[in-house]
Enzyme design. Structure first.
Site, PDB file in Angstrom:
ATOM      1  N   THR A  14       0.824  -1.208   0.000  1.00 12.36           N
ATOM      2  CA  THR A  14       0.000   0.000   0.000  1.00 12.36           C
ATOM      3  C   THR A  14       0.856   1.255   0.000  1.00 12.36           C
ATOM      4  O   THR A  14       0.470   2.293  -0.539  1.00 12.36           O
ATOM      5  CB  THR A  14      -0.935  -0.025   1.234  1.00 12.36           C
ATOM      6  N   SER A  64       1.216  -7.338  -0.788  1.00 10.04           N
ATOM      7  CA  SER A  64       1.848  -8.393   0.031  1.00 10.04           C
ATOM      8  C   SER A  64       0.903  -9.524   0.397  1.00 10.04           C
ATOM      9  O   SER A  64       1.342 -10.562   0.884  1.00 10.04           O
ATOM     10  CB  SER A  64       2.520  -7.805   1.275  1.00 10.04           C
ATOM     11  N   THR A  97       1.533  -4.254   4.341  1.00 11.27           N
ATOM     12  CA  THR A  97       1.334  -4.575   5.759  1.00 11.27           C
ATOM     13  C   THR A  97       0.801  -5.997   5.982  1.00 11.27           C
ATOM     14  O   THR A  97       1.009  -6.576   7.044  1.00 11.27           O
ATOM     15  CB  THR A  97       0.334  -3.597   6.412  1.00 11.27           C
ATOM     16  N   ASP A  98       0.103  -6.550   4.972  1.00  8.21           N
ATOM     17  CA  ASP A  98      -0.650  -7.787   5.227  1.00  8.21           C
ATOM     18  C   ASP A  98       0.212  -8.972   5.650  1.00  8.21           C
ATOM     19  O   ASP A  98      -0.176  -9.739   6.532  1.00  8.21           O
ATOM     20  CB  ASP A  98      -1.493  -8.166   3.991  1.00  8.21           C
TER      21      ASP A  98
HETATM   22  N1  ASP Z   1      -2.783  -5.407   0.813  1.00  5.86           N
HETATM   23  C1  ASP Z   1      -1.748  -4.432   1.113  1.00  5.86           C
HETATM   24  C2  ASP Z   1      -0.418  -5.167   1.143  1.00  5.86           C
HETATM   25  O1  ASP Z   1      -0.193  -5.893   2.061  1.00  5.86           O
HETATM   26  C3  ASP Z   1      -2.045  -3.794   2.412  1.00  5.86           C
HETATM   27  C4  ASP Z   1      -1.014  -2.824   2.906  1.00  5.86           C
HETATM   28  O2  ASP Z   1       0.102  -2.717   2.455  1.00  5.86           O
HETATM   29  O3  ASP Z   1      -1.375  -2.117   3.873  1.00  5.86           O
HETATM   30  O4  ASP Z   1       0.396  -5.005   0.258  1.00  5.86           O
END
Ligand code: ASP
Length: 315
Positions: A14, A64, A97-98
């Site tokens: 993200t 991610s 973050t995931d």
């Molecule tokens: N779906 C995104 C990822 O993990 C969420 C994020 O980065 O906050 O790449």
């Protein structure tokens, strides 16, 4: 002596995301901007870097949630390459973050680096009205340059977490990570790190990296969960499908429905590795004498899975 440098490795997430409308913090596409563009959006970076050089490399460009073995393999080998250069003081990795906690644990396990390897992320895309990525990135540089920083660390919303304990604990808030009962290892305040406890992370062995280098794919390890009415059919199907390892997220102190437990014991008797963890957010599974299924030394289900993958790769 050569000028010291920090290397930034981009993997997507993200933090590199774009949405069509600035107010949209959930309907965006992750992994759109290159790592050089992310760095351009961080005012104040030269002041934090002082006379340290910066080098950026795009290792991957993924959301991610789609993290896979190929990206982990490439990332670990690029980290190894850069960490071996004497002028490199530390690494910053931009990441979604995931699955950040899995990558953090994986990198610590295979690199066990003396230098800091700092994961930076964001909960809002780069196009948001108030994007959190630039501040998190700036904080990650402050951590990478902080005296006594070492090992794999993650930075989000001013908190510094160690690879062993970090976990995503909120779906939406900007401070989406915590370190459970251990607490964060430090805090970043105005580009200064205040350590709350040693960031010593001894876990890890470079032998796993050796095994990873030549591996064409990772072993198949799946996670199953205990819940009211859980049976053994899913485990039996996985065993039939050739699974090599199973991590079970038990209830409470790793307790299991008797049907699920029987299926896991059958799997283990047939040569499948089985580890018991808990689906509880706090605490660790305490083993009892005579337990048939081993417990995963306080690791969360997803980190226990990474540990098992690596132990199957490098027995
Ligand atoms: N779906 C995104 C990822 O993990 C969420 C994020 O980065 O906050 O790449």
């Amino acid at each position: 002596m050569k000028q010291q440098k920090i290397v930034v490795l981009g993997t997507g997430g993200t933090i590199a995301g774009k949405s069509a409308q600035a107010g949209d913090n959930i309907g965006y596409q992750a992994a759109q901007l290159g790592v050089a563009e992310l760095l351009d959006a961080v005012p104040g970076l030269p002041a934090v870097l002082q006379d340290c050089e910066l080098e950026a490399e795009q290792v991957a460009q993924v959301d991610s949630k789609d993290m896979d073995f190929g990206v982990w393999q490439r990332l670990a080998l690029r980290c190894e390459h850069w960490l071996a250069q004497p002028e490199v003081r530390g690494l910053v990795i931009t990441h979604g973050t995931d699955t950040l906690e899995e990558t953090a644990y994986f990198l610590q396990a295979v690199l066990a680096p003396d230098k800091p390897v700092v994961l930076a992320c964001a909960m809002r895309p780069a196009t948001a009205l108030l994007a959190d990525g630039p501040q998190n990135l700036l904080d990650a540089f402050a951590v990478a340059l902080a005296p006594s920083a070492h090992g794999v660390l993650a930075v989000c919303a001013g908190q510094v977490h160690g690879a062993l304990d970090v976990r995503k604990s909120h779906t939406y808030r900007l401070d989406a990570f915590d370190s459970g009962e251990a607490g964060p290892v430090g805090q970043v305040e105005e580009a200064r790190v205040r350590w709350l406890r040693p960031c010593a992370a001894d876990e890890g062995a470079a032998s796993a990296l050796q095994a990873l280098r030549g591996a064409p794919a990772w072993p198949r390890v799946e996670i199953v969960m205990n819940y009211a009415g859980a049976g053994g059919a899913a485990v039996d199907a996985l065993v039939q499908g050739g699974v090599q390892g199973l991590v079970v997220a038990g209830t409470g102190n790793g307790s299991l429905h008797h049907e699920l437990e029987a299926a896991l014991q059958r799997a283990q008797a047939g040569g499948v590795r089985v580890l018991r963890t808990t689906r509880c957010a706090y605490g660790r599974v305490l083993p009892k004498p005579g337990d048939a299924l081993a417990v995963a030394q306080g690791l969360s289900p997803v980190k226990a899975r990474v540990a098992m993958l690596l132990s199957l790769l490098a027995p």
